[in-house]
Write a protein that holds these residues in place. Structure first.
Motif, PDB file in Angstrom:
ATOM      1  N   PRO A 233      36.740  39.964  45.374  1.00 55.79           N
ATOM      2  CA  PRO A 233      35.354  40.362  45.654  1.00 55.79           C
ATOM      3  C   PRO A 233      34.413  39.924  44.536  1.00 55.79           C
ATOM      4  O   PRO A 233      34.720  40.058  43.356  1.00 55.79           O
ATOM      5  CB  PRO A 233      35.440  41.889  45.738  1.00 55.79           C
ATOM      6  CG  PRO A 233      36.663  42.255  44.961  1.00 55.79           C
ATOM      7  CD  PRO A 233      37.628  41.117  45.160  1.00 55.79           C
ATOM      8  N   LEU A 236      30.101  42.904  44.938  1.00 53.95           N
ATOM      9  CA  LEU A 236      30.135  44.349  45.122  1.00 53.95           C
ATOM     10  C   LEU A 236      28.922  45.016  44.486  1.00 53.95           C
ATOM     11  O   LEU A 236      28.474  44.625  43.403  1.00 53.95           O
ATOM     12  CB  LEU A 236      31.418  44.925  44.509  1.00 53.95           C
ATOM     13  CG  LEU A 236      32.736  44.492  45.156  1.00 53.95           C
ATOM     14  CD1 LEU A 236      33.913  45.093  44.417  1.00 53.95           C
ATOM     15  CD2 LEU A 236      32.779  44.883  46.620  1.00 53.95           C
ATOM     16  N   ARG A 469      46.448  51.031  38.927  1.00 50.02           N
ATOM     17  CA  ARG A 469      45.251  51.275  38.109  1.00 50.02           C
ATOM     18  C   ARG A 469      45.361  50.548  36.773  1.00 50.02           C
ATOM     19  O   ARG A 469      44.372  50.006  36.262  1.00 50.02           O
ATOM     20  CB  ARG A 469      45.066  52.789  37.907  1.00 50.02           C
ATOM     21  CG  ARG A 469      43.704  53.158  37.347  1.00 50.02           C
ATOM     22  CD  ARG A 469      43.471  54.659  37.455  1.00 50.02           C
ATOM     23  NE  ARG A 469      43.206  55.093  38.822  1.00 50.02           N
ATOM     24  CZ  ARG A 469      42.019  55.026  39.407  1.00 50.02           C
ATOM     25  NH1 ARG A 469      40.977  54.505  38.750  1.00 50.02           N
ATOM     26  NH2 ARG A 469      41.850  55.451  40.635  1.00 50.02           N
ATOM     27  N   PHE A 472      44.668  46.873  37.292  1.00 52.47           N
ATOM     28  CA  PHE A 472      43.233  46.637  37.445  1.00 52.47           C
ATOM     29  C   PHE A 472      42.537  46.708  36.084  1.00 52.47           C
ATOM     30  O   PHE A 472      41.632  45.919  35.798  1.00 52.47           O
ATOM     31  CB  PHE A 472      42.644  47.670  38.400  1.00 52.47           C
ATOM     32  CG  PHE A 472      41.184  47.465  38.689  1.00 52.47           C
ATOM     33  CD1 PHE A 472      40.768  46.429  39.514  1.00 52.47           C
ATOM     34  CD2 PHE A 472      40.226  48.303  38.146  1.00 52.47           C
ATOM     35  CE1 PHE A 472      39.421  46.235  39.797  1.00 52.47           C
ATOM     36  CE2 PHE A 472      38.871  48.121  38.410  1.00 52.47           C
ATOM     37  CZ  PHE A 472      38.476  47.079  39.231  1.00 52.47           C
ATOM     38  N   SER A 476      41.613  43.163  36.202  1.00 48.06           N
ATOM     39  CA  SER A 476      40.661  43.286  37.302  1.00 48.06           C
ATOM     40  C   SER A 476      41.333  42.998  38.655  1.00 48.06           C
ATOM     41  O   SER A 476      42.516  43.231  38.841  1.00 48.06           O
ATOM     42  CB  SER A 476      39.458  42.359  37.074  1.00 48.06           C
ATOM     43  OG  SER A 476      38.408  42.687  37.968  1.00 48.06           O
ATOM     44  N   TRP A 477      40.552  42.482  39.620  1.00 48.06           N
ATOM     45  CA  TRP A 477      41.028  42.339  40.997  1.00 48.06           C
ATOM     46  C   TRP A 477      42.184  41.350  41.108  1.00 48.06           C
ATOM     47  O   TRP A 477      43.098  41.550  41.915  1.00 48.06           O
ATOM     48  CB  TRP A 477      39.879  41.880  41.896  1.00 48.06           C
ATOM     49  CG  TRP A 477      38.749  42.843  41.951  1.00 48.06           C
ATOM     50  CD1 TRP A 477      37.546  42.756  41.307  1.00 48.06           C
ATOM     51  CD2 TRP A 477      38.703  44.079  42.686  1.00 48.06           C
ATOM     52  NE1 TRP A 477      36.754  43.842  41.592  1.00 48.06           N
ATOM     53  CE2 TRP A 477      37.434  44.667  42.452  1.00 48.06           C
ATOM     54  CE3 TRP A 477      39.594  44.726  43.526  1.00 48.06           C
ATOM     55  CZ2 TRP A 477      37.045  45.882  43.011  1.00 48.06           C
ATOM     56  CZ3 TRP A 477      39.213  45.936  44.107  1.00 48.06           C
ATOM     57  CH2 TRP A 477      37.959  46.501  43.849  1.00 48.06           C
ATOM     58  N   ILE A 528      41.200  43.210  49.340  1.00 54.25           N
ATOM     59  CA  ILE A 528      41.761  44.231  48.459  1.00 54.25           C
ATOM     60  C   ILE A 528      40.821  45.410  48.248  1.00 54.25           C
ATOM     61  O   ILE A 528      41.239  46.566  48.210  1.00 54.25           O
ATOM     62  CB  ILE A 528      42.166  43.596  47.094  1.00 54.25           C
ATOM     63  CG1 ILE A 528      43.018  44.573  46.280  1.00 54.25           C
ATOM     64  CG2 ILE A 528      40.957  43.114  46.323  1.00 54.25           C
ATOM     65  CD1 ILE A 528      44.413  44.745  46.783  1.00 54.25           C
ATOM     66  N   GLN A 529      39.498  45.146  48.112  1.00 55.95           N
ATOM     67  CA  GLN A 529      38.565  46.222  47.771  1.00 55.95           C
ATOM     68  C   GLN A 529      38.353  47.212  48.908  1.00 55.95           C
ATOM     69  O   GLN A 529      37.849  48.315  48.695  1.00 55.95           O
ATOM     70  CB  GLN A 529      37.214  45.630  47.339  1.00 55.95           C
ATOM     71  CG  GLN A 529      36.326  45.096  48.459  1.00 55.95           C
ATOM     72  CD  GLN A 529      36.680  43.667  48.864  1.00 55.95           C
ATOM     73  OE1 GLN A 529      37.705  43.118  48.434  1.00 55.95           O
ATOM     74  NE2 GLN A 529      35.840  43.054  49.687  1.00 55.95           N
ATOM     75  N   ASP A 533      39.713  50.757  45.590  1.00 55.90           N
ATOM     76  CA  ASP A 533      38.608  50.361  44.703  1.00 55.90           C
ATOM     77  C   ASP A 533      38.745  51.173  43.431  1.00 55.90           C
ATOM     78  O   ASP A 533      38.237  52.298  43.320  1.00 55.90           O
ATOM     79  CB  ASP A 533      37.255  50.607  45.372  1.00 55.90           C
ATOM     80  CG  ASP A 533      36.104  49.964  44.593  1.00 55.90           C
ATOM     81  OD1 ASP A 533      36.310  49.651  43.402  1.00 55.90           O
ATOM     82  OD2 ASP A 533      35.015  49.786  45.166  1.00 55.90           O
ATOM     83  N   ARG A 535      37.568  50.962  40.598  1.00 58.18           N
ATOM     84  CA  ARG A 535      36.410  51.233  39.754  1.00 58.18           C
ATOM     85  C   ARG A 535      36.081  52.725  39.810  1.00 58.18           C
ATOM     86  O   ARG A 535      35.495  53.265  38.867  1.00 58.18           O
ATOM     87  CB  ARG A 535      35.206  50.414  40.213  1.00 58.18           C
ATOM     88  CG  ARG A 535      35.380  48.904  40.126  1.00 58.18           C
ATOM     89  CD  ARG A 535      34.161  48.191  40.705  1.00 58.18           C
ATOM     90  NE  ARG A 535      33.936  48.548  42.098  1.00 58.18           N
ATOM     91  CZ  ARG A 535      32.780  48.380  42.741  1.00 58.18           C
ATOM     92  NH1 ARG A 535      31.736  47.868  42.107  1.00 58.18           N
ATOM     93  NH2 ARG A 535      32.659  48.721  44.014  1.00 58.18           N
ATOM     94  N   GLY A 541      39.259  56.340  44.256  1.00 61.85           N
ATOM     95  CA  GLY A 541      39.389  54.891  44.380  1.00 61.85           C
ATOM     96  C   GLY A 541      40.706  54.408  44.936  1.00 61.85           C
ATOM     97  O   GLY A 541      40.747  53.451  45.726  1.00 61.85           O
ATOM     98  N   GLU A 542      41.830  55.049  44.556  1.00 57.22           N
ATOM     99  CA  GLU A 542      43.117  54.608  45.099  1.00 57.22           C
ATOM    100  C   GLU A 542      43.238  55.085  46.546  1.00 57.22           C
ATOM    101  O   GLU A 542      42.764  56.163  46.899  1.00 57.22           O
ATOM    102  CB  GLU A 542      44.289  55.114  44.249  1.00 57.22           C
ATOM    103  CG  GLU A 542      44.648  56.576  44.374  1.00 57.22           C
ATOM    104  CD  GLU A 542      43.765  57.510  43.538  1.00 57.22           C
ATOM    105  OE1 GLU A 542      44.142  58.685  43.400  1.00 57.22           O
ATOM    106  OE2 GLU A 542      42.706  57.067  43.043  1.00 57.22           O
TER     107      GLU A 542
END
Length: 589
Positions: A233, A236, A469, A472, A476-477, A528-529, A533, A535, A541-542
């Motif tokens: 992504p 976003l 997590r 990430f 990151s992604w 994926i997002q 997410d 963030r 987010g999970e």
């Protein structure tokens, strides 16, 4: 659910009759409704070979019990099938899938047609199939490894397959990496052999589904799902508050609908066609229920596909863990002593009474484990959204003495897995699936549901583990996609065989809607997002896609629950306290 036991032997590699009888007994626990044996004798390279097929049956499809092995006297073909066909091959409501599969296999005119048929099956399976006209023995587990199958490949003994064995035996899990074939007519060289005959592997590979026939001709099988969508992504919207639920845009709304539809279909296929086997009104379906996000969503979806007059059992297990209780009581005592310093001196007898009351309170709550507390909250939320359903919240309390009584049996069933963590998880599943507990606080109750629904597979695909997590955070992604792909790739060779062996020990079958290959296919294609997410903070987010589904189902409170491993939620981790430095990955002593 069935038990499979197969042997290929000759005069030089004979079966140990004592071991054979033990294996027959263990497989009979998986299939208490019918057991049968079929033996086929053939000549191979001037050697007399004996093929023994033993199957046991747990009746879960169709109005009548269909014994196994299935044998066609006209062709000489034999099938031992332990699985469920939920798609790919049409099985009408009320039909038995073993009979349907046998009929379809008989029509296959070539190895290519046989492999093509098997790879279309949507559902968990393990099987052994002997084709008499080609003198070939086919066997496999499905590509996600949802059913147990083990093999013994001793150079000095017979070749054997079994759904379950004992820990003292020299067996390994059959890898869920393809479909295997023993060609009794072939003289080719091969690294793997069975009584002199080569064992060939047709491996699963990621290929364009449009090229399925071409792939088969090359000796490979096409996975029923692709690799993960690797689109990163880039546009976003920045988030202002990591603790606030994100807004649902059009792309997410579409993803929620697609995922919800596929998951609902998977649940329906796994709960709606279970036969009524008793007249006492017992539940046909039970959910392995911690009150967590995954299982409560499955329970809410099951409610949509079962008659409202039927009850659903929610199996919630908690253990007496002496190590934890000792620490809890010590904490109570310490708190009492600290409070004492701030109070005026009181009579000793009053102190003793206070201390006794505090310790008794700690003991009374030994089964109020994290999973028990979330389970109670979860069942209340289910009762709010489905008040006309009878939800049997079964509190399965396991005293330490009873856990130790069955410890060796559980170790035997989970073999060849043999770590401290395996035992902690297996113990929780074994007692949960047995289903003996209390409902409404005091009424003794035993679940007779033969089908158990599990939420396994959601965390791997939707970013539910702390390692997602951390990936990430580090990369990151891009790194999150790599970590999630690893988890999907590892599903087949991790714990599903163990879980199948553990829960089938009670003559029950566990089903995994999140591991429907249609659900996996849909999730692999999503960016994926939309699935996770990270963030956003924990509990938001999970598994963000599933959280949105939960809210659509009316499960507002449960939508904020986060992952808790069962060995910690039910308190089976390090129950004995014998070795405080023992880690989960360590082998059992």
């Amino acid at each position: 659910m069935c038990g499979i036991l197969f042997s290929l032997s000759n005069k030089d590699k004979v079966i140990n009759n004592e071991h054979w009888e033990i294996l027959k007994e263990l497989n009979a626990r998986r299939g208490p409704d019918a057991q049968d044996l079929k033996q086929v004798n053939i000549c191979h390279n001037n050697d007399q070979l004996a093929l023994q097929f033993f199957s046991t049956v747990l009746h879960l499809r169709g109005p009548e019990i269909v014994p196994q092995p299935r044998f066609n006297p006209d062709t000489g073909n034999v099938l031992c099938w332990n699985g469920e066909i939920f798609g790919g091959i049409r099985v009408a409501c009320g039909q038995n899938d073993t009979e349907v599969l046998m009929e379809q296999l008989e029509k296959a005119d070539s190895d290519i047609e046989l492999l093509s048929l098997l790879t279309t099956i949507e559902g968990p399976f393990a099987f052994v199939y002997y084709r008499a006209d080609t003198k070939k023995i086919w066997f496999s587990r499905d590509c996600l490894g949802r059913r147990s199958l083990l093999w013994q490949r001793s150079e000095n003994g017979p070749f054997m397959l079994s759904s379950v064995v004992q820990a003292s035996m020299d067996w390994e899990e059959v890898p869920a990496n393809g479909i295997y074939c023993i060609d009794l007519e072939s003289k080719e060289e091969s690294e793997m052999r069975a009584c002199g005959a080569p064992i060939k592997l047709f491996p699963w590979t990621y290929n364009d589904p449009q090229d399925k026939l071409e792939t088969l001709q090359a000796g490979n099988l096409t996975f029923p799902f692709p690799r993960l969508n690797t689109t990163v992504p880039t546009d976003l919207t920045p988030i202002e508050n990591e603790d606030t639920e994100p807004e649902i845009d059009n792309q997410m709304e579409q993803a929620i609908k697609e995922f919800s539809d596929e998951l609902s279909k998977a649940v329906k296929n796994r709960v709606a066609d279970v036969p009524y086997l008793n007249s006492k009104g017992h539940a046909r379906i039970a959910i392995l229920f911690s009150g967590g996000l995954d299982c409560i969503c499955l329970a809410a979806l099951a409610d949509k596909h079962l008659p409202v007059s039927e009850s659903i059992d929610l199996l919630n297990v908690a253990f007496e863990n002496p190590r934890i209780e000792k620490a809890r009581i010590q904490k109570v005592k310490t708190k009492k002593n600290k409070n004492k310093k701030n109070l005026e001196e009181k009579p000793v007898v009053e102190e003793s009474v206070v201390e006794k009351q505090m310790i008794e309170e700690a003991v009374r709550s030994i089964y109020d484990t994290p999973d028990r507390l979330t389970g109670r909250a979860g069942v209340e939320e289910l009762r709010n959204i489905a008040p006309n359903r009878t939800w049997n919240f079964v509190e399965i309390n396991v005293p330490y003495v009873e856990a130790m009584e069955y410890k060796q049996r559980i170790i035997d069933r989970m073999f060849p897995l043999d770590t401290v963590m395996d035992l902690s998880i297996a113990m929780a599943f074994w007692f949960a699936s047995r289903g003996r507990g209390v409902i409404n606080n005091t009424i003794e109750y035993e679940s007779h549901a033969r089908v158990l629904i599990s939420g396994l597979g959601a965390d791997e695909q939707l970013g539910g583990y702390s390692r997602h997590r951390e990936a990430f955070r580090q990369g990151s992604w891009e790194k999150l996609i790599i970590e999630t792909q690893l988890d999907v790739d590892r599903i087949s060779n991790r714990n599903l065989g163990r879980d199948d062996r553990i829960m089938s020990d009670h003559g029950k079958e566990v089903r995994f809607p999140f591991l429907s290959t249609d659900v996996v296919n849909g999730l692999c294609k999503q960016p994926i997002q939309l699935k996770m997410d990270l963030r956003f903070n924990r509990g938001i987010g999970e598994k963000i896609l599933l959280r949105h589904v939960a809210r659509k189902l009316g499960l507002i409170n449960a939508s904020r629950n986060w992952k808790r491993a069962i060995q910690f939620g039910a308190k089976t981790a390090k129950m004995t306290g014998e070795n405080r430095i023992e880690k989960g990955q360590h082998k059992l002593s």
